[in-house]
Design an enzyme around this catalytic site. Structure first.
Site, PDB file in Angstrom:
ATOM      1  N   LYS A  22      91.284  82.707 -88.001  1.00 35.11           N
ATOM      2  CA  LYS A  22      92.392  81.719 -87.359  1.00 35.11           C
ATOM      3  C   LYS A  22      91.622  80.006 -86.730  1.00 35.11           C
ATOM      4  O   LYS A  22      92.299  79.358 -87.179  1.00 35.11           O
ATOM      5  CB  LYS A  22      92.902  82.259 -85.974  1.00 35.11           C
ATOM      6  CG  LYS A  22      93.301  81.203 -84.842  1.00 35.11           C
ATOM      7  CD  LYS A  22      93.867  82.217 -83.611  1.00 35.11           C
ATOM      8  CE  LYS A  22      94.211  81.087 -82.457  1.00 35.11           C
ATOM      9  NZ  LYS A  22      93.138  80.703 -81.811  1.00 35.11           N
ATOM     10  N   ASN A  23      90.421  80.411 -86.286  1.00 31.50           N
ATOM     11  CA  ASN A  23      89.894  78.952 -85.712  1.00 31.50           C
ATOM     12  C   ASN A  23      89.351  78.236 -87.114  1.00 31.50           C
ATOM     13  O   ASN A  23      88.566  76.929 -86.648  1.00 31.50           O
ATOM     14  CB  ASN A  23      88.892  79.211 -84.777  1.00 31.50           C
ATOM     15  CG  ASN A  23      89.735  79.697 -83.433  1.00 31.50           C
ATOM     16  OD1 ASN A  23      90.872  79.614 -83.443  1.00 31.50           O
ATOM     17  ND2 ASN A  23      89.033  80.075 -82.457  1.00 31.50           N
ATOM     18  N   CYS A 119      96.048  79.044 -75.551  1.00 31.96           N
ATOM     19  CA  CYS A 119      96.039  80.043 -74.667  1.00 31.96           C
ATOM     20  C   CYS A 119      96.064  79.390 -73.214  1.00 31.96           C
ATOM     21  O   CYS A 119      95.229  78.371 -73.161  1.00 31.96           O
ATOM     22  CB  CYS A 119      94.467  81.099 -74.891  1.00 31.96           C
ATOM     23  SG  CYS A 119      95.039  82.029 -76.108  1.00 31.96           S
ATOM     24  N   ARG A 124      92.286  72.571 -70.003  1.00 29.62           N
ATOM     25  CA  ARG A 124      91.903  72.747 -71.347  1.00 29.62           C
ATOM     26  C   ARG A 124      91.964  71.360 -71.728  1.00 29.62           C
ATOM     27  O   ARG A 124      92.835  70.769 -72.238  1.00 29.62           O
ATOM     28  CB  ARG A 124      92.484  73.617 -72.302  1.00 29.62           C
ATOM     29  CG  ARG A 124      92.442  74.875 -72.025  1.00 29.62           C
ATOM     30  CD  ARG A 124      92.906  75.917 -73.179  1.00 29.62           C
ATOM     31  NE  ARG A 124      92.211  75.655 -74.104  1.00 29.62           N
ATOM     32  CZ  ARG A 124      92.427  76.623 -75.515  1.00 29.62           C
ATOM     33  NH1 ARG A 124      93.516  77.335 -75.313  1.00 29.62           N
ATOM     34  NH2 ARG A 124      91.785  76.414 -76.480  1.00 29.62           N
ATOM     35  N   ASP A 306      85.834  83.943 -76.509  1.00 27.79           N
ATOM     36  CA  ASP A 306      87.027  84.602 -77.090  1.00 27.79           C
ATOM     37  C   ASP A 306      86.785  86.106 -76.960  1.00 27.79           C
ATOM     38  O   ASP A 306      87.839  86.917 -77.364  1.00 27.79           O
ATOM     39  CB  ASP A 306      87.607  84.027 -78.345  1.00 27.79           C
ATOM     40  CG  ASP A 306      87.960  82.547 -78.304  1.00 27.79           C
ATOM     41  OD1 ASP A 306      88.151  82.307 -77.257  1.00 27.79           O
ATOM     42  OD2 ASP A 306      88.254  81.959 -79.357  1.00 27.79           O
TER      43      ASP A 306
END
Ligand SMILES: CC(=O)N[C@H]1[C@@H](OP(=O)(O)OP(=O)(O)OC[C@H]2O[C@@H](n3ccc(=O)[nH]c3=O)[C@H](O)[C@@H]2O)O[C@H](CO)[C@@H](O)[C@@H]1O
Ligand SMILES: C=C(OP(=O)(O)O)C(=O)O
Length: 421
Positions: A22-23, A119, A124, A306
């Site tokens: 995903k990242n 998330c 952030r 994560d």
């Protein structure tokens, strides 16, 4: 509403196919928009909700995108990118939206970011991104909700990140790739996903050196071109499957080219989990009781934040007291309350958690507060007695592809349900 229903008690056995990262794929979709001509082909694309949102966002700015789901392949033609607006209703649903800014800046001279999601893990911030764009010559107008970045051409500069931000590094590399002259990014992120993005950008014609050293130099070029690239395997997905084998007393072969679990493997080994690399396959099994562990999250090559939540579940099932220190995010312990509902004994004190195991877990109704707490609850449910229902399953689907089907194939009793409310 998506929810997962799991009946615990089955050991997971067989071959687990690890998805693409995903990242890595999200910045790659952003990078594909930098190419004004041709078609970019991305392979090994995970079919996750964040990728679906990234496709919607690419289409919203004018790109033509084909997702060939069964081939896990994306084809992106960015020649008609024409809108600088990243609309709130899509952009606020995932973090990766922030990775579209450099392409819009280069292609259209401005990016209007109506929101960035991701998330909910405490603060952030995006200050490193915006300070970096400013140093490269952009004007950044930070409104209450909308951020407007404008530039009629960027110029190389020396940039510094207070901490090695993952998406911050990717964004500043993309911004520098088409800037005039040389950019140096100090204290850059070292994550393998960042290196995979650098590989793709290099194929596109970017001139980047120093990836993986913390000091990245980018020599600006005039144009980047469309390329084909295969997304690296997802370390986080692999870590979760390794943990699923560990807590159910199972045995799995993890398949995903070039998998390297690094410190996660060493920590699980300390807990009693056995790993064996068999060429391209990583074999994982666990027979005896799990030992407790200490975890300090850090940027790569430290323990990935994560995987902190999934590891909390493993710790709850270990015999003895484990300690977890979360150093990346200031609000990443929402899992503790949900695990405690299932019978765990987790005490949170600021950025530290003490997990007293092993307490038997019992199925009940729990809520995923973010992607990784969601998958951590799936793990807990696999080891719990009885049935667990995990709400807000969309958050799990943001990052794990076909989770129920992949786990069922390994013997788990898990279903994904969709309800009206
Ligand atoms: C899409 C994606 O790749 N997401 C990953 C990325 O998120 P993301 O790139 O958002 O994470 P960062 O590395 O940027 O953030 C880490 C920490 O740095 C702080 N910070 C970051 C940028 C900034 O400008 N100012 C600032 O203060 C954040 O508040 C946070 O506390 O890396 C995280 C840390 O490995 C992972 O958990 C996410 O899965
Ligand atoms: C924090 C995460 O993702 P994002 O940055 O996309 O919110 C995650 O993948 O655990």
């Amino acid at each position: 509403m998506v929810r997962y229903r799991v009946r615990g008690g089955n050991a997971l056995r067989g071959t687990a196919f690890i998805q693409g990262a995903k990242n890595a794929v999200l910045p790659m979709i952003g990078a594909a928009l930098l190419a004004p001509k041709g078609r970019t082909v991305l392979r090994n694309v995970p079919i996750i909700e964040d990728v679906c949102r990234a496709i919607e966002l690419a289409e919203a700015v004018g790109a033509y995108v084909e997702l060939h789901e069964s081939e896990r392949t994306l084809v992106i033609d960015a020649s008609r990118v024409s809108s600088p607006v990243l609309p709130a209703e899509i952009a606020r649903r995932f973090r990766g939206s922030v990775l579209f800014t450099p392409a819009l800046l280069h292609r259209l001279g401005e990016a209007i970011v109506e929101g960035v999601g991701g998330c909910n893990l405490g603060s952030r911030n995006l200050d490193f991104h915006y300070l970096g764009y400013k140093r490269l010559g952009a004007i950044v107008d930070e409104g209450e909700t909308v951020i407007h970045v404008k530039a009629s051409g960027l110029t190389g500069a020396t940039l510094y990140l207070d901490t090695p931000s993952h998406t911050g590094t990717e964004n500043l590399i993309m911004a520098a790739a088409l800037a005039k002259g040389t950019t140096v990014i100090e204290n850059a992120a070292l994550e393998p996903e960042v290196l995979d993005v650098i590989d793709m950008l290099t194929k596109m014609g970017a001139r980047i050196s120093g990836g993986g050293t913390g000091f990245i130099t980018v020599e600006g070029v005039d144009e980047l071109h469309a390329v084909e690239h295969t997304v690296m395997p997802d370390r986080l997905d692999a870590g979760v499957f390794a943990m699923a084998a560990a807590i159910t007393g199972g045995e799995l072969s993890l398949v995903g080219t070039g998998l390297d679990l690094g410190v996660v493997r060493y920590k699980l080994e300390q807990m009693g989990v056995e790993f064996q690399s068999q060429g391209a396959v990583l074999h994982v099994r666990c027979e005896g009781p799990l030992r407790p562990i200490n975890i300090i999250t850090d940027t790569y090559p430290g323990f990935a934040t994560d995987l902190q939540s999934p590891m909390m579940t493993v710790a709850a099932l270990a015999d003895g007291t484990s300690y977890i220190h979360e150093r990346i995010f200031d609000g990443r312990f929402a899992l503790a309350g949900e695990l405690n509902k299932m019978g765990a004994n987790v005490e949170v004190d600021g950025s530290r958690a003490i997990v007293r195991g092993c307490t038997p877990l019992t199925g009940t109704e729990v809520t995923a507060h973010d992607l990784r707490s969601g998958i951590a609850l799936v793990l807990a449910a696999l080891a719990a007695e009885g049935e667990t229902v995990i709400d807000s399953g969309y958050l799990i689907d943001r990052g794990h592809a076909h989770l129920a089907a992949r786990m069922r194939a390994l013997g788990a009793d898990i279903t994904r349900e969709i309800s009206e409310h």
